[in-house]
Scaffold this motif. Sequence first.
Motif, PDB file in Angstrom:
ATOM      1  N   PRO A 121      -7.615 -19.888 -33.901  1.00 19.64           N
ATOM      2  CA  PRO A 121      -6.746 -19.475 -34.687  1.00 19.64           C
ATOM      3  C   PRO A 121      -5.102 -19.765 -34.134  1.00 19.64           C
ATOM      4  CG  PRO A 121      -7.649 -17.624 -33.488  1.00 19.64           C
ATOM      5  CD  PRO A 121      -8.577 -18.763 -33.215  1.00 19.64           C
ATOM      6  N   LEU A 122      -4.328 -20.020 -35.006  1.00 17.23           N
ATOM      7  CA  LEU A 122      -2.960 -20.378 -34.612  1.00 17.23           C
ATOM      8  C   LEU A 122      -1.933 -19.282 -35.409  1.00 17.23           C
ATOM      9  CD1 LEU A 122      -0.702 -21.953 -33.025  1.00 17.23           C
ATOM     10  CD2 LEU A 122      -0.835 -23.537 -35.091  1.00 17.23           C
ATOM     11  N   GLU A 123      -1.195 -18.486 -34.630  1.00 18.76           N
ATOM     12  CA  GLU A 123      -0.362 -17.528 -35.593  1.00 18.76           C
ATOM     13  C   GLU A 123       1.266 -17.845 -35.190  1.00 18.76           C
ATOM     14  OE1 GLU A 123       1.016 -13.015 -34.915  1.00 18.76           O
ATOM     15  OE2 GLU A 123      -1.187 -13.169 -35.430  1.00 18.76           O
ATOM     16  N   VAL A 124       2.087 -18.330 -36.066  1.00 18.19           N
ATOM     17  CA  VAL A 124       3.378 -18.489 -35.875  1.00 18.19           C
ATOM     18  C   VAL A 124       4.177 -17.590 -36.659  1.00 18.19           C
ATOM     19  CG1 VAL A 124       4.990 -20.407 -36.346  1.00 18.19           C
ATOM     20  CG2 VAL A 124       2.642 -20.974 -35.995  1.00 18.19           C
ATOM     21  N   THR A 125       5.330 -16.989 -36.006  1.00 17.10           N
ATOM     22  CA  THR A 125       6.032 -15.929 -36.687  1.00 17.10           C
ATOM     23  C   THR A 125       7.493 -16.555 -37.037  1.00 17.10           C
ATOM     24  OG1 THR A 125       4.826 -13.959 -35.754  1.00 17.10           O
ATOM     25  CG2 THR A 125       7.108 -13.878 -36.315  1.00 17.10           C
ATOM     26  N   ILE A 126       7.972 -16.711 -37.791  1.00 18.93           N
ATOM     27  CA  ILE A 126       9.327 -17.138 -38.441  1.00 18.93           C
ATOM     28  C   ILE A 126      10.241 -16.175 -39.266  1.00 18.93           C
ATOM     29  CG2 ILE A 126      10.841 -19.245 -39.454  1.00 18.93           C
ATOM     30  CD1 ILE A 126       8.110 -20.868 -39.062  1.00 18.93           C
ATOM     31  N   LYS A 127      11.096 -15.854 -38.393  1.00 18.51           N
ATOM     32  CA  LYS A 127      12.109 -14.910 -39.087  1.00 18.51           C
ATOM     33  C   LYS A 127      10.930 -13.613 -39.730  1.00 18.51           C
ATOM     34  CE  LYS A 127      15.762 -17.960 -40.686  1.00 18.51           C
ATOM     35  NZ  LYS A 127      16.415 -18.445 -41.529  1.00 18.51           N
ATOM     36  N   GLY A 128      10.387 -13.440 -38.873  1.00 16.71           N
ATOM     37  CA  GLY A 128       9.426 -12.171 -39.081  1.00 16.71           C
ATOM     38  C   GLY A 128       8.221 -12.034 -40.241  1.00 16.71           C
ATOM     39  N   LYS A 129       8.136 -13.345 -40.438  1.00 13.55           N
ATOM     40  CA  LYS A 129       6.913 -13.771 -41.315  1.00 13.55           C
ATOM     41  C   LYS A 129       5.992 -14.278 -40.414  1.00 13.55           C
ATOM     42  CE  LYS A 129       5.817 -15.984 -45.631  1.00 13.55           C
ATOM     43  NZ  LYS A 129       6.019 -16.952 -46.672  1.00 13.55           N
ATOM     44  N   LYS A 130       4.661 -13.766 -40.586  1.00 13.60           N
ATOM     45  CA  LYS A 130       3.492 -14.383 -39.920  1.00 13.60           C
ATOM     46  C   LYS A 130       2.771 -15.530 -40.825  1.00 13.60           C
ATOM     47  CE  LYS A 130       2.678 -10.638 -36.531  1.00 13.60           C
ATOM     48  NZ  LYS A 130       1.850  -9.679 -36.027  1.00 13.60           N
ATOM     49  N   LEU A 131       2.454 -16.525 -40.125  1.00 18.20           N
ATOM     50  CA  LEU A 131       1.703 -17.537 -40.678  1.00 18.20           C
ATOM     51  C   LEU A 131       0.533 -17.743 -39.795  1.00 18.20           C
ATOM     52  CD1 LEU A 131       4.504 -20.464 -41.524  1.00 18.20           C
ATOM     53  CD2 LEU A 131       3.537 -18.658 -42.930  1.00 18.20           C
ATOM     54  N   LEU A 132      -0.764 -17.906 -40.381  1.00 18.99           N
ATOM     55  CA  LEU A 132      -1.989 -18.101 -39.787  1.00 18.99           C
ATOM     56  C   LEU A 132      -2.619 -19.340 -40.253  1.00 18.99           C
ATOM     57  CD1 LEU A 132      -3.317 -14.386 -40.182  1.00 18.99           C
ATOM     58  CD2 LEU A 132      -2.316 -15.165 -38.287  1.00 18.99           C
ATOM     59  N   ARG A 133      -3.163 -20.113 -39.327  1.00 19.30           N
ATOM     60  CA  ARG A 133      -3.839 -21.405 -39.395  1.00 19.30           C
ATOM     61  C   ARG A 133      -4.952 -21.503 -38.411  1.00 19.30           C
ATOM     62  NH1 ARG A 133      -0.618 -20.797 -43.123  1.00 19.30           N
ATOM     63  NH2 ARG A 133       0.756 -22.355 -43.954  1.00 19.30           N
ATOM     64  N   ASN A 134      -5.974 -22.515 -38.750  1.00 21.31           N
ATOM     65  CA  ASN A 134      -6.730 -22.756 -37.924  1.00 21.31           C
ATOM     66  C   ASN A 134      -6.593 -24.253 -37.233  1.00 21.31           C
ATOM     67  OD1 ASN A 134      -8.391 -20.235 -38.049  1.00 21.31           O
ATOM     68  ND2 ASN A 134      -9.386 -20.897 -39.843  1.00 21.31           N
ATOM     69  N   VAL A 135      -6.875 -24.388 -35.880  1.00 19.02           N
ATOM     70  CA  VAL A 135      -6.470 -25.591 -35.486  1.00 19.02           C
ATOM     71  C   VAL A 135      -7.940 -26.128 -34.676  1.00 19.02           C
ATOM     72  CG1 VAL A 135      -5.631 -26.930 -33.532  1.00 19.02           C
ATOM     73  CG2 VAL A 135      -4.234 -24.953 -34.589  1.00 19.02           C
ATOM     74  N   THR A 136      -8.386 -27.290 -35.310  1.00 24.17           N
ATOM     75  CA  THR A 136      -9.738 -27.629 -34.686  1.00 24.17           C
ATOM     76  C   THR A 136      -9.515 -28.637 -33.508  1.00 24.17           C
ATOM     77  OG1 THR A 136     -10.806 -27.545 -36.929  1.00 24.17           O
ATOM     78  CG2 THR A 136     -11.638 -28.954 -35.237  1.00 24.17           C
ATOM     79  N   ILE A 137     -10.123 -28.277 -32.426  1.00 27.35           N
ATOM     80  CA  ILE A 137     -10.102 -28.978 -31.182  1.00 27.35           C
ATOM     81  C   ILE A 137     -11.048 -30.020 -31.093  1.00 27.35           C
ATOM     82  CG2 ILE A 137      -9.573 -29.191 -28.609  1.00 27.35           C
ATOM     83  CD1 ILE A 137      -8.155 -26.866 -28.853  1.00 27.35           C
TER      84      ILE A 137
END
Length: 217
Positions: A22-38
């Motif tokens: 799982p990858l969580e990115v927070t931009i200006k208080g908004k969280k974005l959740l994505r999955n990263v495959t290695i």
Amino acid sequence: LVKQTYKSVIGIDLDQEPGTYPLEVTIKGKKLLRNVTIVKKRYPIQRLTLPEDMVVLSPENEARTERDQKKTSAIWPVDSLRIWSGNYINPLPGKKVGTAFGVRRIINKIPKNSHSGVDITAEEGEPVLAPNDGVVVLADDLFYSGNSVVLDHGQGIYTMFFHLSKSNVRYGQAVMKGDVIALVGSTGRSTGAHLHWGVRMQGAKVDPLKLIKLKLE
């Protein structure tokens, strides 16, 4: 509406197990959740023969390497303010890579850790350039890496330069992209003049050649 574009630089360690994370990115208080495959990558094997005292260490050299490890492990904070600006550059432009990133080394028939940087072939005394703006967080003589310089570029990005014949910088010094920070050498555990160039990104060991290919302008 004006669209804003954000760029994030995240390191995936050489030894990271394949899988989906799982990858969580927070931009200006908004969280974005994505999955990263290695995915799994295969690296070549390199067999080397070195003098026995460079492979099987004496008690004194064992103690020294332990001190060196404590010294270097203390310089990796989780995060810091951004210092770097724009694209990263090659510290030895135009030179060939002798040993690539990730090569599995077997020295005197003893398996060792994978090669966590790139070895760039160069003549003794050739100038080594700072790949981006940064601050010197290590300038010391270590057992394995010889004369060594480590730069902190901020945001968890560090570049390392080993086996130098001479360091032109001191601890705490600010450097600019393109500054001559050292000269190529063959100090430490080295059998000939070259530059070992490594990169740590948020603690992960990553391929330096991938870093300079990123478009960060």
